[in-house]
Design a protein around this motif. Structure first.
Motif, short mmCIF file in Angstrom:
data_model
loop_
_atom_site.label_atom_id
_atom_site.label_comp_id
_atom_site.label_asym_id
_atom_site.label_seq_id
_atom_site.Cartn_x
_atom_site.Cartn_y
_atom_site.Cartn_z
N ARG A 169 -16.02 10.87 -55.10
CA ARG A 169 -16.20 9.55 -54.82
C ARG A 169 -17.66 9.26 -55.36
O ARG A 169 -18.20 8.30 -56.03
CB ARG A 169 -16.70 9.25 -53.15
N SER A 170 -18.75 10.23 -55.47
CA SER A 170 -19.99 10.34 -56.20
C SER A 170 -19.62 10.22 -57.70
O SER A 170 -20.59 9.66 -58.19
CB SER A 170 -20.87 11.47 -55.69
N TRP A 197 -16.41 14.05 -51.44
CA TRP A 197 -17.69 13.68 -51.51
C TRP A 197 -17.78 13.54 -53.20
O TRP A 197 -18.46 12.62 -53.67
CB TRP A 197 -18.53 14.38 -51.02
#
Length: 203
Positions: A78-79, A75
């Motif tokens: 990806r962010s 996460w």
């Protein structure tokens, strides 16, 4: 801009400017829009964080695929607009993702050396960045960071209050050979390596 990226970039900017007494020179050489490759040296895990904090744009990053295996890590990566890459082999999928990003007018951050330097000195570039430059044919902005190898060297758990400096060079476009499309195998790889050497020379 993803909220996580916005928050983390603010934190790293504060850390860079205060804890590390950071200085940035010629950040205006990074264009506000349009495709560009930001090519820098790599001596510490702090490098992509501080390079990213030094520019206005939100570049795409490359990160080793092992960092994406845990759900939380995935996460975060990806962010942060990271592209997973397998460093043990030629990762064509990752290269295609970067080329699509450049075709869309984005900025991509790359480390020509492929991995962190053991002694802080510049290393030879790998062929990967040469391939991206040859296929995308977009401006390259060389950049160099000083001090992070002492601030957070290999094996260190915490960053030390060492002064860090970032310098951006002038953008350039590599003059590709006219017969590039006719080259294959070792001849093509030689061109990629020569592009990488020129980038490292400018860094």
């Amino acid at each position: 801009m993803h909220p996580s990226y916005r928050f983390c970039r603010f934190v790293f900017r504060v850390m860079f400017r205060t804890y590390h007494r950071g200085r940035v020179y010629h950040a205006d050489r990074v264009p506000d829009t349009g495709a560009a490759i930001l090519a820098g040296n790599h001596v510490s895990l702090l490098d992509p964080l501080f390079f990213g904090a030094a520019v206005k744009r939100v570049p795409r990053y490359m990160a080793r695929d092992t960092l994406f295996r845990h759900p939380v890590g995935n996460w975060i990566m990806r962010s942060w607009y990271c592209v997973p890459i397998n460093r043990e082999r030629g990762d064509i999928g990752a290269m295609r993702t970067l080329l699509r990003s450049l075709a869309d007018g984005q900025a991509v951050m790359m480390f020509p050396e492929g991995t962190r330097s053991e002694d802080g000195q510049l290393q030879e570039a790998r062929a990967g960045i040469g391939m991206i430059v040859a296929k995308a044919n977009v401006p390259v902005i060389p950049m160099r960071i000083f001090g992070t190898d002492r601030a957070l060297p290999r094996g260190a758990r915490w960053s030390r209050p060492v002064k860090v400096t970032i310098v951006f060079g002038e953008a350039f476009t590599y003059p590709l050979p006219a017969n590039l499309e006719a080259l294959h195998g070792e001849e093509l790889k030689a061109v990629y390596l020569e592009i990488g050497r020129e980038i490292m020379r400018r860094i």
